[in-house]
Enzyme design. Structure first.
Site, short mmCIF file in Angstrom:
data_model
loop_
_atom_site.label_atom_id
_atom_site.label_comp_id
_atom_site.label_asym_id
_atom_site.label_seq_id
_atom_site.Cartn_x
_atom_site.Cartn_y
_atom_site.Cartn_z
N PHE A 111 -19.60 10.71 59.17
CA PHE A 111 -20.08 9.68 59.64
C PHE A 111 -21.21 8.89 58.30
O PHE A 111 -21.39 7.92 58.43
CB PHE A 111 -20.83 9.82 61.13
N LYS A 112 -21.58 9.85 57.28
CA LYS A 112 -22.50 9.35 56.41
C LYS A 112 -21.87 8.05 55.74
O LYS A 112 -22.53 7.31 55.06
CB LYS A 112 -22.58 10.25 55.49
N ASP A 113 -20.54 7.87 55.76
CA ASP A 113 -19.89 6.65 55.09
C ASP A 113 -20.23 5.42 55.61
O ASP A 113 -20.15 4.73 54.88
CB ASP A 113 -18.21 7.11 55.24
N MET A 116 -23.53 4.85 54.02
CA MET A 116 -23.50 4.83 52.56
C MET A 116 -22.76 3.74 51.86
O MET A 116 -23.18 3.27 50.81
CB MET A 116 -23.20 6.35 52.04
#
Ligand code: PLP
Length: 468
Positions: A111-113, A116
């Protein structure tokens, strides 16, 4: 929109300034001076809009006067154009009242995408308008670093250096970092553990001459602009389940308290959230806090869900600020005591307010393996982090914490193939990588190596960064 620090001694300042600073100068974290709220009708009007349009509408409220809704929508559309699911964050039914929000359709399948990919564009815009060049330096135990290198590659205003502990990230995570082949993007294998990497980053941020010389910036989850895009999928998931005419609960696997704090902000913006379930692995400092009313630091024990192997949740300071009625001086005092003694307690009234919205559960490795097996039996294979959240959702329904008939959205924070060992152990089958990463392990690697000391990394940054 103006931003202030949770420790009361910095700000107000504008959105792009808060973005580029990351951490406030008094050691606190930035928050908007108020939470922009949507009415029932304004939320209802979002039904049927695309993910990028909803993102633009929500995020533009936080950039008022600097970035308008049309530009924000365009930035979001660009950030999410490469995601492999047209819905960006699709919601899938699991069983009973539980629905799984799949947050792994970005390039690095965690989920960091979602944050980011937006953040890299936000930095680019802010640096361009200021005519500046920056160096981003970060330490990673895996997911943040891969998402950051992927997102910032090819952004001319930024050189990015990501330190990871040599031999201690998963093979998939390492290859995601080292296969990024772009000028200005550097994966750095450090001969040490994650704490050594973090200590180097901290030390270089405290070297003010160096910091100013290279215009050092951070992209860890203390940056407000990383939380902002995470608010969006709480809205899209709730809308898909009938909000604003219906309340929804969320179960969130938690480490640094960033993702679940985005849910808190969504609720303050008017989204009808019945309950936020905080799901921890054996490193359960947050679960103990909500049970006992005291934050008590313990040592970190490695688990099957390594992205949640954290004891001090940096984003919790933002909730603390709210629970203490935005009294920055009190937050500063509590954080200072906590750094010294490893413990603080909150007054009963503050705990009562916290428990009005949050409940917390923990799950050990054995339970995690059992949950992956159980949900696979129901037709959905979860990664170990997502399993911690789904298990908490089941228990919150079973014990009546969430009323019957209220849908619970469990956030699936990574694709099962990102944590192959644990999933294979639970199911007996190795989960395949999605098609866009099918050849990942064959891609050539590009990386630097550095000894575990700040001097080596400082030297590397100074020689390798591109001239302005
Ligand atoms: C980062 C991460 C988490 C923890 O999220 P926080 O926002 O730090 O609470 C959970 N699961 C996965 C897969 C992650 O990458």
């Amino acid at each position: 929109m103006d931003y202030i620090s949770t420790r009361g001694q910095d700000g107000p300042l504008g959105y792009e300034e808060a973005l580029l600073s990351g951490l406030a100068r008094d050691g606190g974290l930035y928050l908007p001076v108020t939470y922009p709220a949507f009415t029932h009708d304004e939320i209802a009007a979002m039904a049927g809009m695309s993910y990028a349009e909803i993102a633009g509408r929500i995020m533009a409220r936080f950039t008022d006067g600097e970035i308008d809704e049309a530009e924000m929508t365009a930035m979001a559309a660009d950030a999410y154009a490469g995601f492999t699911d047209p819905e960006v964050a699709p919601l899938k039914p699991l069983s009973g009242d539980i629905h799984v929000l799949e947050l792994f359709h970005g390039p690095t399948i965690a989920f960091k995408d979602y944050a980011m990919q937006f953040l890299s564009r936000a930095f680019d815009r802010a640096l361009r308008s200021a005519g500046r060049q920056a160096v981003i330096l970060g330490a990673t135990s895996g997911d943040t670093g891969s998402a950051a290198l992927e997102a910032f590659q090819g952004r001319d205003a930024v050189d990015i250096f990501i330190l990871f502990p040599d031999g201690r990230v998963s093979p998939v995570q390492q290859r995601q970092m080292t296969s990024v082949d772009a000028p200005g993007a550097h994966a750095v294998a450090v001969g040490g553990d994650f704490d050594d990497c973090q200590a180097i980053v901290k030390s270089l941020f405290n070297d003010h001459a160096f910091r100013d010389k290279v215009n050092l910036s951070a992209v860890n989850s203390i940056n407000w602009a990383r939380l902002m895009p995470q608010i969006v999928y709480y809205f899209t998931a709730a809308l898909a389940l009938g909000a604003p005419d219906r309340s929804v609960a969320f179960s969130v696997p938690t480490g640094n308290f960033g993702n679940v704090f985005a849910g808190y902000v969504a609720s303050r913006m008017g989204l009808p959230i019945e309950r936020l379930i905080v799901a921890s692995n054996r490193n359960d400092i947050l679960t103990r806090f909500f049970e006992q009313g005291a934050m008590q630091r313990e040592t970190v024990t490695p688990s099957l869900s390594p992205s949640m192997d954290i004891q001090v949740s940096s984003n919790f300071e933002r909730l603390l600020f709210e629970l203490l009625d935005r009294d920055g001086a009190r937050v500063a005092k509590i954080m200072k005591d906590f750094a010294e003694t490893g413990r603080f307690e909150l007054p009963a009234a503050a705990m009562q307010a916290a428990r009005g919205l949050f409940s917390a559960y923990r799950l050990d490795d054995e339970g995690t393996v059992a949950e992956i097996a159980a949900s696979t039996g129901e037709g959905m294979t979860l990664d170990p982090h997502s399993a911690v959240g789904v298990s908490a959702a089941r228990r919150a329904i079973a014990d009546g914490t969430v009323a019957a008939g209220v849908p619970v959205v469990a956030l699936a924070c990574a694709h099962p193939a990102k944590f192959q060992d644990a999933v294979t152990k639970a199911t007996g089958t190795e989960p395949p990588l999605p098609p866009h990463l099918a050849d990942l392990m064959q891609r050539p690697e590009k990386m630097q190596t550095a000894a575990a000391n700040p001097d080596a990394v400082r030297e590397m940054v100074l020689t390798m960064r591109r001239p302005a």
